[in-house]
Design a protein around this motif. Structure first.
Motif, short mmCIF file in Angstrom:
data_model
loop_
_atom_site.label_atom_id
_atom_site.label_comp_id
_atom_site.label_asym_id
_atom_site.label_seq_id
_atom_site.Cartn_x
_atom_site.Cartn_y
_atom_site.Cartn_z
N LEU A 248 0.83 -1.21 0.00
CA LEU A 248 0.00 0.00 0.00
C LEU A 248 0.86 1.26 0.00
O LEU A 248 0.56 2.24 -0.69
CB LEU A 248 -0.94 0.00 1.21
CG LEU A 248 -2.06 -1.05 1.18
CD1 LEU A 248 -2.80 -1.04 2.51
CD2 LEU A 248 -3.03 -0.76 0.03
N LYS B 45 2.05 1.82 -3.45
CA LYS B 45 0.99 2.39 -4.29
C LYS B 45 0.79 3.88 -3.99
O LYS B 45 0.57 4.68 -4.90
CB LYS B 45 -0.31 1.64 -4.06
CG LYS B 45 -0.32 0.23 -4.64
CD LYS B 45 -1.67 -0.44 -4.41
CE LYS B 45 -1.68 -1.83 -5.00
NZ LYS B 45 -2.99 -2.52 -4.78
N LEU C 71 1.13 6.73 -6.72
CA LEU C 71 -0.01 7.62 -7.01
C LEU C 71 0.33 9.07 -6.71
O LEU C 71 -0.11 9.98 -7.42
CB LEU C 71 -1.22 7.17 -6.18
CG LEU C 71 -1.85 5.84 -6.60
CD1 LEU C 71 -2.94 5.43 -5.61
CD2 LEU C 71 -2.45 5.96 -8.01
#
Length: 217
Positions: free
Chosen positions: A89, A92, A96
């Motif tokens: 996570l 990510k 992002l």
């Protein structure tokens, strides 16, 4: 409680429960009201009462921080996340975040380009500007043609002669003004009246009376 009120309360409870679960972070009742009031039109009293009821039913958690109540989703309903999942996570989030920054930079470039294009002339405006400039140039060419065709041009020698005569007369003007000033000052030393009265009686007119200034040398 009437059927209509019961349905409204159930609807508010569903909205608030879903919101806290989706956000999964602590909020005060004021925060929840401010975040959802525009979209769902919930009143503050309804939000406060519904949050308290959800906490009493065990559907959400409630904690006191000083004098303020904080509400958040029950964490027992969520699956346990391993360290590997957390690292995934985090990766990510980093990716992002970089993508978001790149998009923001692209938006800034596009906004600058749009601003530049908006301030530029359109094709019809440019064509009109060109025609006006051509017309203006034609007028200048005609004036230049008339000037070249004129026979009364001042030669450089004549121009120089005018400048020399001007300097000569200004020098004489300055000399005579100084002599007149010295003479009047000498007379005024023994004159019983003011300088202005003396000039009026004698009939002397000064440059200042006519707002005339002696040119620079």
């Amino acid at each position: 409680m009437s059927k209509g009120r019961a349905e409204a309360a159930a609807g508010a409870a569903g909205i608030l429960l879903r919101y806290l679960q989706e956000q999964n972070r602590p909020y005060s009742s004021q925060d929840v009201f401010g975040n959802l009031q525009r979209e769902h039109g919930l009143g503050k009293a309804v939000v406060v009462k519904t949050l308290e009821q959800l906490a009493q039913q065990g559907k959400i958690k409630e904690k006191m921080y000083g004098k303020q109540k904080i509400y958040f989703a029950d964490q027992d309903q969520f699956d346990m996340v391993s360290d590997a999942d957390l690292q995934g996570l985090d990766g990510k989030i980093v990716a992002l975040t970089a993508k978001m920054q790149s998009l923001q930079q692209s938006c800034r470039y596009m906004e600058a380009e749009l601003k530049e294009l908006s301030s530029a002339l359109t094709t019809p405006e440019m064509q009109k500007e060109i025609q006006e400039l051509k017309k203006e140039c034609a007028g200048y060419r005609e004036r230049l043609k008339n000037i070249k065709a004129a026979t009364n041009h001042v030669t450089p020698e004549e121009k120089e002669q005018v400048y020399r005569e001007r300097q000569k007369y200004c020098k004489e003007w300055r000399k005579r003004k100084r002599m007149a000033t010295e003479l009047s000052d000498a007379i005024l030393e023994g004159y019983p009246k003011s300088k202005k009265q003396f000039f009026e009686e004698v009939g002397i007119e000064t440059d200042e009376d006519y707002n005339v200034t002696l040119p620079d040398p």
